[in-house]
Design a protein around this motif. Structure first.
Motif, PDB file in Angstrom:
ATOM      1  N   GLU A  27       1.062  -0.549  -0.086  1.00  0.00           N
ATOM      2  CA  GLU A  27      -0.084   0.125  -0.385  1.00  0.00           C
ATOM      3  C   GLU A  27       0.788   1.250  -0.155  1.00  0.00           C
ATOM      4  O   GLU A  27       2.167   1.293   0.874  1.00  0.00           O
ATOM      5  CB  GLU A  27      -1.212   0.105   0.626  1.00  0.00           C
ATOM      6  CG  GLU A  27      -2.339  -0.980   1.296  1.00  0.00           C
ATOM      7  CD  GLU A  27      -3.167  -1.176   2.431  1.00  0.00           C
ATOM      8  OE1 GLU A  27      -2.881  -0.063   3.566  1.00  0.00           O
ATOM      9  OE2 GLU A  27      -3.855  -1.998   2.273  1.00  0.00           O
ATOM     10  N   LEU A  28       0.063   1.984  -0.464  1.00  0.00           N
ATOM     11  CA  LEU A  28       1.078   3.799  -0.721  1.00  0.00           C
ATOM     12  C   LEU A  28       1.735   3.429   0.553  1.00  0.00           C
ATOM     13  O   LEU A  28      -0.132   3.745   2.032  1.00  0.00           O
ATOM     14  CB  LEU A  28      -0.130   4.765  -1.917  1.00  0.00           C
ATOM     15  CG  LEU A  28       0.562   4.687  -2.650  1.00  0.00           C
ATOM     16  CD1 LEU A  28      -1.031   5.849  -3.406  1.00  0.00           C
ATOM     17  CD2 LEU A  28       1.579   4.607  -3.705  1.00  0.00           C
ATOM     18  N   LYS A  29       1.640   5.160   1.358  1.00  0.00           N
ATOM     19  CA  LYS A  29       2.188   5.410   2.458  1.00  0.00           C
ATOM     20  C   LYS A  29       1.100   6.524   2.491  1.00  0.00           C
ATOM     21  O   LYS A  29       0.926   7.263   2.116  1.00  0.00           O
ATOM     22  CB  LYS A  29       3.572   5.666   2.378  1.00  0.00           C
ATOM     23  CG  LYS A  29       4.894   4.771   3.070  1.00  0.00           C
ATOM     24  CD  LYS A  29       6.105   5.976   3.544  1.00  0.00           C
ATOM     25  CE  LYS A  29       7.462   4.590   3.856  1.00  0.00           C
ATOM     26  NZ  LYS A  29       8.016   5.112   4.254  1.00  0.00           N
ATOM     27  N   ILE A  30       0.672   6.320   3.810  1.00  0.00           N
ATOM     28  CA  ILE A  30      -0.079   7.400   4.476  1.00  0.00           C
ATOM     29  C   ILE A  30       0.436   9.142   3.991  1.00  0.00           C
ATOM     30  O   ILE A  30       1.294   9.312   4.841  1.00  0.00           O
ATOM     31  CB  ILE A  30      -0.583   7.544   5.655  1.00  0.00           C
ATOM     32  CG1 ILE A  30      -0.950   5.985   5.571  1.00  0.00           C
ATOM     33  CG2 ILE A  30      -1.718   8.850   6.078  1.00  0.00           C
ATOM     34  CD1 ILE A  30      -1.316   5.843   7.348  1.00  0.00           C
ATOM     35  N   GLY A  31      -0.888  10.000   3.431  1.00  0.00           N
ATOM     36  CA  GLY A  31      -0.189  11.224   2.894  1.00  0.00           C
ATOM     37  C   GLY A  31       0.773  11.611   2.046  1.00  0.00           C
ATOM     38  O   GLY A  31       1.066  12.510   1.737  1.00  0.00           O
ATOM     39  N   ILE A  32       1.775   9.942   1.266  1.00  0.00           N
ATOM     40  CA  ILE A  32       2.635  10.434   0.583  1.00  0.00           C
ATOM     41  C   ILE A  32       2.519  11.501  -0.936  1.00  0.00           C
ATOM     42  O   ILE A  32       3.057  11.985  -1.272  1.00  0.00           O
ATOM     43  CB  ILE A  32       3.456   8.620   0.181  1.00  0.00           C
ATOM     44  CG1 ILE A  32       4.475   9.341  -0.975  1.00  0.00           C
ATOM     45  CG2 ILE A  32       2.091   8.288  -0.354  1.00  0.00           C
ATOM     46  CD1 ILE A  32       5.424   9.677  -0.049  1.00  0.00           C
ATOM     47  N   LYS A  33       0.759  10.655  -1.331  1.00  0.00           N
ATOM     48  CA  LYS A  33       0.398  11.556  -2.249  1.00  0.00           C
ATOM     49  C   LYS A  33      -0.016  13.186  -2.385  1.00  0.00           C
ATOM     50  O   LYS A  33       0.665  13.998  -3.246  1.00  0.00           O
ATOM     51  CB  LYS A  33      -0.566  11.000  -2.384  1.00  0.00           C
ATOM     52  CG  LYS A  33      -1.278  11.853  -3.960  1.00  0.00           C
ATOM     53  CD  LYS A  33      -3.005  11.410  -4.574  1.00  0.00           C
ATOM     54  CE  LYS A  33      -3.216  11.899  -5.585  1.00  0.00           C
ATOM     55  NZ  LYS A  33      -4.293  11.373  -6.379  1.00  0.00           N
ATOM     56  N   ALA A  34       0.528  13.481  -0.629  1.00  0.00           N
ATOM     57  CA  ALA A  34      -0.285  14.771  -0.746  1.00  0.00           C
ATOM     58  C   ALA A  34       0.828  15.366   0.151  1.00  0.00           C
ATOM     59  O   ALA A  34       1.503  16.685  -0.873  1.00  0.00           O
ATOM     60  CB  ALA A  34      -1.156  15.573   0.682  1.00  0.00           C
ATOM     61  N   ARG A  35       2.061  14.688  -0.352  1.00  0.00           N
ATOM     62  CA  ARG A  35       3.666  15.216   0.218  1.00  0.00           C
ATOM     63  C   ARG A  35       4.599  15.124  -1.264  1.00  0.00           C
ATOM     64  O   ARG A  35       5.148  16.373  -0.965  1.00  0.00           O
ATOM     65  CB  ARG A  35       4.532  14.240   0.970  1.00  0.00           C
ATOM     66  CG  ARG A  35       3.645  14.430   2.754  1.00  0.00           C
ATOM     67  CD  ARG A  35       4.780  13.297   3.459  1.00  0.00           C
ATOM     68  NE  ARG A  35       5.792  14.355   3.473  1.00  0.00           N
ATOM     69  CZ  ARG A  35       6.645  13.271   4.360  1.00  0.00           C
ATOM     70  NH1 ARG A  35       6.096  11.658   5.608  1.00  0.00           N
ATOM     71  NH2 ARG A  35       7.840  13.243   5.239  1.00  0.00           N
ATOM     72  N   ILE A  36       4.070  14.155  -1.629  1.00  0.00           N
ATOM     73  CA  ILE A  36       4.278  14.457  -3.358  1.00  0.00           C
ATOM     74  C   ILE A  36       4.043  15.710  -4.131  1.00  0.00           C
ATOM     75  O   ILE A  36       4.759  16.532  -5.074  1.00  0.00           O
ATOM     76  CB  ILE A  36       4.401  13.758  -4.528  1.00  0.00           C
ATOM     77  CG1 ILE A  36       4.765  12.287  -3.706  1.00  0.00           C
ATOM     78  CG2 ILE A  36       4.176  13.493  -5.696  1.00  0.00           C
ATOM     79  CD1 ILE A  36       4.559  10.945  -4.083  1.00  0.00           C
ATOM     80  N   GLN A  37       2.432  15.900  -4.325  1.00  0.00           N
ATOM     81  CA  GLN A  37       2.007  17.483  -4.937  1.00  0.00           C
ATOM     82  C   GLN A  37       2.740  18.160  -4.125  1.00  0.00           C
ATOM     83  O   GLN A  37       2.650  19.259  -5.172  1.00  0.00           O
ATOM     84  CB  GLN A  37       1.053  16.752  -4.343  1.00  0.00           C
ATOM     85  CG  GLN A  37      -0.168  18.264  -5.084  1.00  0.00           C
ATOM     86  CD  GLN A  37      -1.785  18.644  -4.691  1.00  0.00           C
ATOM     87  OE1 GLN A  37      -2.291  17.245  -4.802  1.00  0.00           O
ATOM     88  NE2 GLN A  37      -2.976  19.310  -5.019  1.00  0.00           N
ATOM     89  N   GLU A  38       2.833  18.731  -3.281  1.00  0.00           N
ATOM     90  CA  GLU A  38       3.525  19.245  -2.397  1.00  0.00           C
ATOM     91  C   GLU A  38       4.982  19.466  -2.781  1.00  0.00           C
ATOM     92  O   GLU A  38       5.609  21.077  -3.213  1.00  0.00           O
ATOM     93  CB  GLU A  38       3.414  19.216  -0.586  1.00  0.00           C
ATOM     94  CG  GLU A  38       4.388  21.060   0.152  1.00  0.00           C
ATOM     95  CD  GLU A  38       4.446  20.564   1.795  1.00  0.00           C
ATOM     96  OE1 GLU A  38       4.813  21.365   2.137  1.00  0.00           O
ATOM     97  OE2 GLU A  38       3.731  19.269   1.987  1.00  0.00           O
ATOM     98  N   LEU A  39       5.969  18.894  -2.842  1.00  0.00           N
ATOM     99  CA  LEU A  39       6.932  18.842  -3.695  1.00  0.00           C
ATOM    100  C   LEU A  39       7.004  19.547  -4.503  1.00  0.00           C
ATOM    101  O   LEU A  39       7.150  20.327  -5.092  1.00  0.00           O
ATOM    102  CB  LEU A  39       7.642  17.304  -3.883  1.00  0.00           C
ATOM    103  CG  LEU A  39       8.513  17.461  -2.791  1.00  0.00           C
ATOM    104  CD1 LEU A  39       8.638  15.537  -2.734  1.00  0.00           C
ATOM    105  CD2 LEU A  39       9.331  18.116  -1.605  1.00  0.00           C
TER     106      LEU A  39
END
Length: 648
Positions: free
Chosen positions: A414-426
């Protein structure tokens, strides 16, 4: 601050013997200016010292981890681990153990020196180094073979080759880095210092010529007033805060349990254009768990039993999850038929593992392609089912009995929790995220889509990373990456920011310019944010400082020169009491603004992921505007206060 020191010396001379520079003001006036300049220097040094104290405190905390320990040095380096007895080693003080020695460590022992496990596997408590209470496994033959001085063996036994001499352990090197990095200027800071020096030279030239300009209009401009004008024009504020901004930025990195080998690494993180992220352990949890047994061309019970039997002695997380799923499904097998010595461990060559039963039955599980090559009977629809699993981001494992494929095991990571938001932030910061994974194209595409990553590489070998790093760098971009293995070392060394894992090999830790004590690859995202905050803080305070100097120019010039050039009185809109009160008020303000800004320099400006143009506009409005307004208000208030107190 060198010019401020020279100006202080001049005012001291003026105080002692005013005729030397044709001084016409009273002694108390020169003495007051001297004292204010002395306080300015003290505040500037205090800003750097305060930041250095934080770095020293971190170094002291690392030194506290160093303990005197004993080690069990082996007399014969070639002895097998399971043959070692008390007669085969000698207990010696840690400092007597040399690089190249072999030591024996068992439950309860403290690792006496950094080294690599050459035989054995054990649970290690690294909480003294990393702060993490969860024990870690250190074993021979892989990227998890590095052990660190001062950590404790919790179970089993190890044979260790010492790789560090006395005084060269990981802790020793980290302490040295923390102590020296705070004293080393970064390339950007050096460039900024040169720019500020150029401004200072221009202002110095302009102020010196003003004395001769005053003579031309029959006006004797006092040297003390020219010194005040020079101090007001020079970017003394940002000059005094540069070091504290740098050291505070590095301190913020250490709070994340990351050791930065230089301030340049932190700055580079703020300037990164792209990040190479591994899928497993960085974007996903790294724990592939058995979700389902999928029958293809066989009976359900037959497949379920084969899944349990093939994984019964498999101690990997995947193997344990297969056993757990089988137990949840109430699968039962004759455990007496399962012998540990008949277990077939996974190998990179066969890409399979399994077990042989007493009656000669062969049970194998592994990658679909590997099992298809091994099998003689392949059911229809197997490839389609495997593709369905891969398309959903899973990993299919095929299971075969006597070279007949029964079905598939679906593993999901599974994807790490919140990883999509952190990548979007980057990405909002302007940092492109690139995923590189050894998984197949279908799995890689699914995970990339779920994480919001556009560029990805599948079936990617670790040794190919350096080629990718060089490719991106040739396009003029800065690149960052993480790694923990020896095969990651070349790419870590080549990358502009290489974050090595403490749990990885010594080669990786030597190659990277940062080491994460928590061994969390996602920390690179935090490092980028810290680097950008450092650059933003420096940019914001530089904007404030320049705007500040411009305002003081318009406060000082009319007040000092209006007596000789009456026309300047028209822009003396602040209506200050006298040239002398303006000089004193301006210098007091210049001295006080430095300690006022120290908390902001240490904490860093609030940073949000926004476009560069938006951040630039915000900087100009907030810090540029504050820099323009603050001097006018402050100098006027100080001038009024001095008059009220009867100083003028």
């Amino acid at each position: 601050m060198f010019v401020v020191e020279l100006c202080t010396i001049l005012t001291i001379i003026l105080t002692i013997y005013p005729p030397l520079f044709s001084g016409q003001e009273p002694t108390w006036y020169y003495l007051t200016i001297t004292l204010i300049l002395v306080f300015t220097l003290l505040f500037a040094n205090y800003a750097e010292s305060l930041a250095e104290l934080q770095g020293e405190a971190h170094a002291d905390s690392l030194k506290a981890l160093q303990v005197e320990s004993e080690g069990k040095r082996l007399k014969n380096k070639d002895i097998e681990l399971d043959e070692i007895t008390e007669a085969d080693y000698e207990v010696v003080a840690g400092e007597e153990i040399e690089k190249g020695d072999y030591v024996f460590a068992e439950k309860g022992d403290i690792i006496p020196r950094d080294g690599e496990v050459v035989e054995g596997s054990a649970s290690i408590d690294e909480s003294a180094i990393t702060g993490e209470s969860e024990p870690v496994i250190r074993e021979s033959g892989g990227d998890r073979n590095s052990v660190t001085e001062g950590t404790e063996v919790l179970s089993d036994v190890l044979k260790i080759e010492v790789t560090a001499a006395v005084g060269e352990s990981f802790l020793d090197r980290m302490i040295d880095l923390v102590e020296t990095a705070s004293r080393q200027k970064t390339p950007n800071e050096i460039s900024m210092t040169l720019i500020l020096a150029s401004f200072t030279f221009v202002y110095l030239t302009a102020v010196v010529t003003m004395r001769f300009f005053g003579m031309y209009v029959d006006m004797n401009v006092d040297v003390a007033n020219l010194i005040a004008l020079l101090i007001g024009l020079m970017p003394t504020t940002i000059g005094a805060l540069l070091a504290s901004i740098r050291i505070a930025g590095m301190t913020r990195v250490t709070r994340e349990n990351i050791i930065a080998k230089s301030g340049k690494a932190v700055e580079s993180a703020g300037d990164l254009d792209a990040l190479i992220l591994d899928k497993t352990g960085t974007i996903t949890t790294g724990e592939r768990i058995a979700e389902e047994f999928i029958v293809v061309g066989s009976e359900k019970n037959e497949l379920y039993k084969a899944c349990l039997q093939s994984s019964y002695f498999d101690e990997t997380p995947e193997g344990r999850s297969v056993v757990n799923l089988a137990h949840d499904l109430d699968v039962e097998v004759d455990e007496s038929e399962l012998k540990k010595e008949k277990f077939v461990e996974f190998s990179a060559k066969t890409r399979m593992s399994g077990i042989d039963l007493p009656d000669g039955t062969e049970i194998r599980k592994g990658s679909v392609e590997a099992v298809k090559e091994y099998a003689e009977e392949i059911p229809d629809g197997l490839t389609d089912k495997a593709h369905e699993i891969a398309d959903s981001g899973g990993t299919p494992l095929a299971v075969a009995v006597d070279k007949r494929i029964l079905g598939l095991i679906e593993l999901q990571d599974e994807l790490k929790i919140g990883i999509k938001a952190r990548i979007q932030e980057l990405q909002e910061m302007g940092v492109k995220c690139i995923m590189a994974t050894g998984d197949n194209e279908r799995t890689a595409r699914y995970v990339a889509e779920q994480a919001g990553i556009e560029e990805y590489y599948s079936e990617f070998k670790p040794e190919e990373k350096i080629a990718l790093v060089e490719k991106i760098q040739k396009s003029g971009k800065l690149i960052g990456m993480t790694g923990d293995g020896t095969n990651d070392a070349p790419a870590l060394a080549k990358a502009d920011v290489g974050l090595a894992m403490q749990a990885g090999t010594n080669a990786a830790k030597e190659a990277g310019n940062m080491v994460d004590l928590d061994s969390d690859p996602t920390k690179l995202i935090e490092v980028v944010a810290i680097g950008k905050q450092l650059l933003m803080t420096r940019g914001s305070l530089t904007t404030f400082s320049i705007a500040n100097d411009i305002s003081r120019y318009f406060a000082l010039i009319p007040a000092i020169f209006s007596a000789g050039i009456p026309a300047l009185q028209q822009i003396n809109f602040m209506n200050l009491y006298s040239p002398q009160s303006v000089v004193i008020a301006s210098l007091i303000y210049n001295s006080l603004i430095i300690p006022f800004l120290i908390p902001l320099a240490m904490k860093g400006v609030d940073y949000k992921a926004e476009s560069s143009s938006k951040l630039l506009r915000k900087n100009l409005v907030i810090y540029g505007g504050a820099g323009l307004i603050a001097p006018f208000i402050s100098i006027k208030l100080i001038d009024m206060l001095l008059v009220m107190l009867g100083v003028f």
